[in-house]
Design a protein around this motif. Sequence first.
Motif, PDB file in Angstrom:
ATOM      1  N   SER A 142       0.868  -1.175   0.000  1.00 38.15           N
ATOM      2  CA  SER A 142       0.000   0.000   0.000  1.00 38.15           C
ATOM      3  C   SER A 142       0.905   1.225   0.000  1.00 38.15           C
ATOM      4  O   SER A 142       2.052   1.142  -0.425  1.00 38.15           O
ATOM      5  N   TRP A 163      -2.486   5.106  -2.855  1.00 38.37           N
ATOM      6  CA  TRP A 163      -3.051   3.791  -3.169  1.00 38.37           C
ATOM      7  C   TRP A 163      -4.522   3.885  -2.798  1.00 38.37           C
ATOM      8  O   TRP A 163      -4.945   3.431  -1.748  1.00 38.37           O
ATOM      9  N   GLU A 172      -7.748   2.603  -3.779  1.00 37.76           N
ATOM     10  CA  GLU A 172      -8.443   1.583  -4.566  1.00 37.76           C
ATOM     11  C   GLU A 172      -9.911   1.963  -4.724  1.00 37.76           C
ATOM     12  O   GLU A 172     -10.531   2.362  -3.738  1.00 37.76           O
TER      13      GLU A 172
END
Length: 155
Positions: free
Chosen positions: A56, A78, A80
């Motif tokens: 991450s 990161w 998502e």
Amino acid sequence: MTTEFLQSAPLRIVVTQRLDASREALFRALTEDASTWPQWWREITRASYTGPGPYSVGAGRTVALRGGVRFVESVLVWDEPERFVYRIEETNVPGAHAWMEEWLLTPSQGPGTTVRFTMAIEGHAALELPLQAVRPMVMRSIRKAMHRLDAQARS
């Protein structure tokens, strides 16, 4: 250096492409296993995360390109499934002072995902001027890589 550099860098190469895969599948293909990058981005010969997963923000990566170019990167964002940003911490590219790349994945109108890749670079004129000259080839390489990434994410 913060992610604002993506907008303020003296040299920016931006490629936007609509792909058929979902944001989730594309994000997984980008982030889960760095060693798969050479399968879809042919200029990359080797890529890997450094250290144990899960990965991450803060994860390190190493990347090697054809011609002997090497990068040591760190993941800055990161988020998502929409945003993946990394900064090049070390490179053997002469004259590179700062380098950051971003993958932005947004829903398309209709099926699929709009992917915007940004390469932001600050460096000596001996680096920036040649990169400006080969910008069309770099953009073509990125578009081809995006299409192969799309096929991989859908398989």
